[in-house]
Design a protein around this motif. Sequence first.
Motif, PDB file in Angstrom:
ATOM      1  N   UNK A   1      -3.945  18.780 -14.721  1.00  0.00           N
ATOM      2  CA  UNK A   1      -4.795  17.670 -13.934  1.00  0.00           C
ATOM      3  C   UNK A   1      -5.908  18.963 -13.759  1.00  0.00           C
ATOM      4  N   UNK A   2      -6.978  18.436 -14.972  1.00  0.00           N
ATOM      5  CA  UNK A   2      -8.478  19.207 -14.913  1.00  0.00           C
ATOM      6  C   UNK A   2      -9.928  18.719 -14.279  1.00  0.00           C
ATOM      7  N   UNK A   3      -9.404  17.180 -13.997  1.00  0.00           N
ATOM      8  CA  UNK A   3     -10.017  16.006 -13.576  1.00  0.00           C
ATOM      9  C   UNK A   3      -9.751  14.500 -12.452  1.00  0.00           C
ATOM     10  N   UNK A   4      -9.825  14.876 -11.710  1.00  0.00           N
ATOM     11  CA  UNK A   4      -9.763  13.386 -10.448  1.00  0.00           C
ATOM     12  C   UNK A   4     -10.887  12.584  -9.961  1.00  0.00           C
ATOM     13  N   UNK A   5     -10.444  10.653 -10.244  1.00  0.00           N
ATOM     14  CA  UNK A   5     -11.796  10.217  -9.943  1.00  0.00           C
ATOM     15  C   UNK A   5     -11.188   9.178  -9.356  1.00  0.00           C
ATOM     16  N   UNK A   6     -11.040   8.862  -8.173  1.00  0.00           N
ATOM     17  CA  UNK A   6     -10.989   7.588  -7.305  1.00  0.00           C
ATOM     18  C   UNK A   6     -11.099   7.627  -6.190  1.00  0.00           C
ATOM     19  N   UNK A   7     -10.686   6.589  -4.514  1.00  0.00           N
ATOM     20  CA  UNK A   7     -11.097   6.850  -3.700  1.00  0.00           C
ATOM     21  C   UNK A   7     -10.752   7.549  -3.055  1.00  0.00           C
ATOM     22  N   UNK A   8     -11.966   7.870  -1.668  1.00  0.00           N
ATOM     23  CA  UNK A   8     -11.067   8.623  -0.722  1.00  0.00           C
ATOM     24  C   UNK A   8     -10.312   7.766  -0.399  1.00  0.00           C
ATOM     25  N   UNK A   9      -9.240   8.531   0.659  1.00  0.00           N
ATOM     26  CA  UNK A   9      -8.116   7.757   1.309  1.00  0.00           C
ATOM     27  C   UNK A   9      -8.264   8.569   2.557  1.00  0.00           C
ATOM     28  N   UNK A  10      -8.198   9.545   2.182  1.00  0.00           N
ATOM     29  CA  UNK A  10      -8.131  10.049   4.113  1.00  0.00           C
ATOM     30  C   UNK A  10      -9.572  11.771   3.767  1.00  0.00           C
ATOM     31  N   UNK A  11     -10.041  12.320   4.529  1.00  0.00           N
ATOM     32  CA  UNK A  11     -10.631  13.530   4.544  1.00  0.00           C
ATOM     33  C   UNK A  11     -10.414  14.085   6.092  1.00  0.00           C
ATOM     34  N   UNK A  12      -9.925  15.483   6.073  1.00  0.00           N
ATOM     35  CA  UNK A  12     -10.318  16.452   6.784  1.00  0.00           C
ATOM     36  C   UNK A  12     -10.633  17.943   6.249  1.00  0.00           C
ATOM     37  N   UNK A  13     -11.758  18.515   6.910  1.00  0.00           N
ATOM     38  CA  UNK A  13     -12.183  19.729   6.049  1.00  0.00           C
ATOM     39  C   UNK A  13     -10.874  20.846   6.556  1.00  0.00           C
ATOM     40  N   UNK A  14     -10.327  21.012   5.631  1.00  0.00           N
ATOM     41  CA  UNK A  14     -10.776  21.463   3.934  1.00  0.00           C
ATOM     42  C   UNK A  14      -9.992  20.655   2.471  1.00  0.00           C
ATOM     43  N   UNK A  15      -9.644  19.813   3.337  1.00  0.00           N
ATOM     44  CA  UNK A  15      -9.035  19.063   2.045  1.00  0.00           C
ATOM     45  C   UNK A  15      -8.994  17.588   2.788  1.00  0.00           C
ATOM     46  N   UNK A  16      -9.103  16.883   1.384  1.00  0.00           N
ATOM     47  CA  UNK A  16      -8.747  15.301   0.989  1.00  0.00           C
ATOM     48  C   UNK A  16      -8.351  14.852   0.211  1.00  0.00           C
ATOM     49  N   UNK A  17      -7.712  13.541   1.112  1.00  0.00           N
ATOM     50  CA  UNK A  17      -6.991  12.914  -0.478  1.00  0.00           C
ATOM     51  C   UNK A  17      -7.657  11.654  -1.219  1.00  0.00           C
ATOM     52  N   UNK A  18      -7.496  11.752  -2.662  1.00  0.00           N
ATOM     53  CA  UNK A  18      -8.072  10.297  -3.784  1.00  0.00           C
ATOM     54  C   UNK A  18      -7.062  10.052  -3.562  1.00  0.00           C
ATOM     55  N   UNK A  19      -6.754   8.048  -3.502  1.00  0.00           N
ATOM     56  CA  UNK A  19      -6.581   7.254  -4.152  1.00  0.00           C
ATOM     57  C   UNK A  19      -6.580   6.923  -5.586  1.00  0.00           C
ATOM     58  N   UNK A  20      -5.719   7.466  -6.192  1.00  0.00           N
ATOM     59  CA  UNK A  20      -6.255   7.511  -7.908  1.00  0.00           C
ATOM     60  C   UNK A  20      -4.356   6.326  -8.452  1.00  0.00           C
ATOM     61  N   UNK A  21      -5.102   4.801  -8.711  1.00  0.00           N
ATOM     62  CA  UNK A  21      -4.242   3.953  -8.343  1.00  0.00           C
ATOM     63  C   UNK A  21      -2.581   3.495  -7.829  1.00  0.00           C
ATOM     64  N   UNK A  22      -3.398   3.948  -6.750  1.00  0.00           N
ATOM     65  CA  UNK A  22      -1.946   3.323  -5.802  1.00  0.00           C
ATOM     66  C   UNK A  22      -1.194   4.981  -6.004  1.00  0.00           C
ATOM     67  N   UNK A  23      -1.535   5.906  -6.423  1.00  0.00           N
ATOM     68  CA  UNK A  23      -1.158   7.277  -5.972  1.00  0.00           C
ATOM     69  C   UNK A  23      -2.118   8.660  -5.496  1.00  0.00           C
ATOM     70  N   UNK A  24      -1.504   8.719  -4.011  1.00  0.00           N
ATOM     71  CA  UNK A  24      -3.007  10.152  -3.344  1.00  0.00           C
ATOM     72  C   UNK A  24      -2.095  11.419  -3.738  1.00  0.00           C
ATOM     73  N   UNK A  25      -3.471  11.547  -4.106  1.00  0.00           N
ATOM     74  CA  UNK A  25      -3.446  13.075  -4.609  1.00  0.00           C
ATOM     75  C   UNK A  25      -4.271  13.796  -3.644  1.00  0.00           C
ATOM     76  N   UNK A  26      -3.449  15.178  -2.828  1.00  0.00           N
ATOM     77  CA  UNK A  26      -4.039  15.730  -1.894  1.00  0.00           C
ATOM     78  C   UNK A  26      -4.866  17.208  -2.153  1.00  0.00           C
TER      79      UNK A  26
END
Length: 201
Positions: free
Chosen positions: A2-27
């Motif tokens: 994986x070299x790039x991700x674009x999606x909706x921020x599901x949660x964020x708490x420093x220093x991590x963010x979870x991106x929701x991309x087509x129903x899959x959450x990437x921490x």
Amino acid sequence: MISHLRGQVLTKQAPTVVLDIHGVGYEVLVTVPTYSDLPEAGGDASLFIHTHVREDQLALFGFATADEKKLFERLISVSGIGPKLAITVLSGMSAAQLVSALRSGETARLTKIPGIGKKTAERMVLELRDKLADFATAPGEDSGVRAAPRLPIGEDVLSALTNLGYQRNAAERATDSAVKANSPDSKFDVIFRAALGELTR
């Protein structure tokens, strides 16, 4: 990889963010400047990604810019610097400040970053000084201010500091001092670096 991700921020708490991309959450573990640039939950975000694979773990590290990712990858090429320490380095100062410190051999400046001792700082300068020709040093690099959404400053800064390994009591005092010394509307990375300065005095 994986070299790039674009999606909706599901949660964020420093220093991590979870991106929701087509129903899959990437921490994704991110630097403080990148965290500061991210929108709140529900907003759209785009991150350059370094995928770090070990026998027992696959971890994603995210960056707002391609240059920040590239500098991260130069850092982890240095003996003794792993991905999490590289994230800490890029959180302790901006990419432009780091490039400037490495080019000019400012080891004392580098040792103010948590986890970077004198020998590691010297090794960073030795191994990276001549490998930074493709990085520009931005004007006004010492300001450390970037455009970013306003955040609940105290809790986010405190969370970031404790995740970097600082004791909670010391981190609370540094955070309170930094918040009082700056405008209530200050951006996350401004307060974070002020608090970090309190802790490394």
